[in-house]
Design an enzyme around this catalytic site. Sequence first.
Site, PDB file in Angstrom:
ATOM      1  CB  SER A 276      -1.523   6.525   1.808  1.00 57.41           C
ATOM      2  OG  SER A 276      -0.412   5.707   1.663  1.00 57.41           O
TER       3      SER A 276
ATOM      4  CG  HIS B 118       3.370   8.626   2.949  1.00 59.94           C
ATOM      5  ND1 HIS B 118       3.381   7.878   4.091  1.00 59.94           N
ATOM      6  CD2 HIS B 118       2.651   7.942   2.050  1.00 59.94           C
ATOM      7  CE1 HIS B 118       2.707   6.757   3.878  1.00 59.94           C
ATOM      8  NE2 HIS B 118       2.250   6.770   2.643  1.00 59.94           N
TER       9      HIS B 118
ATOM     10  CG  HIS C 162       6.212   2.796   2.043  1.00 61.39           C
ATOM     11  ND1 HIS C 162       6.220   4.163   1.905  1.00 61.39           N
ATOM     12  CD2 HIS C 162       5.009   2.472   2.586  1.00 61.39           C
ATOM     13  CE1 HIS C 162       5.070   4.652   2.350  1.00 61.39           C
ATOM     14  NE2 HIS C 162       4.321   3.657   2.772  1.00 61.39           N
TER      15      HIS C 162
ATOM     16  CE1 TYR D 195       6.368   2.851  -2.290  1.00 63.87           C
ATOM     17  CE2 TYR D 195       5.206   1.295  -0.882  1.00 63.87           C
ATOM     18  CZ  TYR D 195       5.373   2.578  -1.385  1.00 63.87           C
ATOM     19  OH  TYR D 195       4.543   3.584  -0.965  1.00 63.87           O
ATOM     20  CD  GLU D 196       9.333   5.549   0.040  1.00 63.30           C
ATOM     21  OE1 GLU D 196       9.833   6.666  -0.120  1.00 63.30           O
ATOM     22  OE2 GLU D 196       8.674   5.243   1.064  1.00 63.30           O
TER      23      GLU D 196
ATOM     24  CB  ALA E 289      -4.331   3.499   2.576  1.00 69.59           C
TER      25      ALA E 289
ATOM     26  CG  MET F 153       2.260  -2.078  -0.702  1.00 69.57           C
ATOM     27  SD  MET F 153       2.535  -1.051  -2.147  1.00 69.57           S
ATOM     28  CE  MET F 153       1.319  -1.745  -3.284  1.00 69.57           C
ATOM     29  CB  SER F 154       2.972   0.398   5.433  1.00 72.99           C
ATOM     30  OG  SER F 154       1.606   0.482   5.763  1.00 72.99           O
TER      31      SER F 154
ATOM     32  CG  ASN G 267      -8.023  -0.697  -3.038  1.00 74.40           C
ATOM     33  OD1 ASN G 267      -7.353  -0.073  -2.225  1.00 74.40           O
ATOM     34  ND2 ASN G 267      -7.656  -1.869  -3.509  1.00 74.40           N
TER      35      ASN G 267
ATOM     36  CG  HIS H 156      -0.450   6.421  -4.932  1.00 73.07           C
ATOM     37  ND1 HIS H 156      -0.418   5.689  -3.752  1.00 73.07           N
ATOM     38  CD2 HIS H 156       0.076   7.635  -4.628  1.00 73.07           C
ATOM     39  CE1 HIS H 156       0.115   6.427  -2.793  1.00 73.07           C
ATOM     40  NE2 HIS H 156       0.419   7.615  -3.295  1.00 73.07           N
TER      41      HIS H 156
HETATM   42  N1  HPA Z   1      -2.982  -3.554  -2.429  1.00 75.99           N
HETATM   43  C1  HPA Z   1      -1.834  -3.241  -1.810  1.00 75.99           C
HETATM   44  N2  HPA Z   1      -1.667  -2.120  -1.115  1.00 75.99           N
HETATM   45  C2  HPA Z   1      -2.711  -1.283  -1.031  1.00 75.99           C
HETATM   46  C3  HPA Z   1      -3.939  -1.545  -1.666  1.00 75.99           C
HETATM   47  C4  HPA Z   1      -4.077  -2.754  -2.397  1.00 75.99           C
HETATM   48  O1  HPA Z   1      -5.125  -3.049  -2.988  1.00 75.99           O
HETATM   49  N3  HPA Z   1      -4.771  -0.504  -1.368  1.00 75.99           N
HETATM   50  C5  HPA Z   1      -4.063   0.349  -0.585  1.00 75.99           C
HETATM   51  N4  HPA Z   1      -2.818  -0.106  -0.383  1.00 75.99           N
END
Ligand code: HPA
Length: 275
Positions: free
Chosen positions: A32, A63, A85, A87-88, A115, A213-214, A237, A249
């Site tokens: 991302s 993406h 991913h 989750y998709e 990310a 998540m990847s 973050n 996001h």
């Molecule tokens: N949690 C999960 N996935 C993420 C995060 C997060 O805080 N930041 C970027 N991808």
Amino acid sequence: MNYRSKLRHSVAYIQEKLGKTQPGTVGIVTGSGLGGMAQALRDEKSLEYADIPGFPVSTVKGHAGRLVSGTAQEKPALVLEGRCHLYEGFPAEDTAFGIRVLHELGVRTVVLTNAAGALNPVFETGAPMLIRDHINFTGQTPLCGPNHEDWGPRFPDMSTVYDRELAALAEAKALELGLRLERGTYIQVPGPCLETPAETRMYRMLGADAIGMSTVMEAIAAHHMGMRILGLSCLTNRNLPDCMEPVSHESVLARAEQSSAAMTQLMLAVLKEFA
Ligand code: HPA
């Protein structure tokens, strides 16, 4: 069409359009907001994932969905810009499809980027983190089903997934460039929900330093096939269980884009020197 036939179709199409992969080509997967690496390639040619037969296409904002071929620091590189991913709704084996395509094209070294949220309270956001190890918290793996013996063993050893030499090189280059580089364990969760404070506390207690998540599905598939892996997270973050801040996001993408230059600089410096 079964998985292997889909792979063969993808590979044949890519070879037809881009020609033969040069020996020593490095594969790079950009997550991302981290597409900057593809822009750093010279003499590039690209293919949209949507045009490659059998190739899974991500629906997520940020993406790009392109395979870019070119040279970086005089070294041939193939960049997978964007990934799909769990989750998709993609099965685990599809989230590793791009990595397996790279392997079939002859790539033996990959840089996986993503990310991620920082769980380690002393980490600085905006800095890259060198992935030293991972936790697969998805309950899934791309290795389920019949094993492909020509790729790797049924029960792959996982004692060293991330290549030590590449990691040491990344650390040395970060020092040389004056870039702050965190290091730690990445945990992949299925998503798409971000974490509650209680979950954040649990993931930290499990020993994770960054969360996303990847990447782990790709790392498992790549390691199974004997590829060398350098893993880099961009800490977008901070997840602190006692003072959680909302994460959007959009903010993750914005932070990744801001930090993309440092990640690209580090990757280019590593590429320049590795054999
Ligand atoms: N949690 C999960 N996935 C993420 C995060 C997060 O805080 N930041 C970027 N991808």
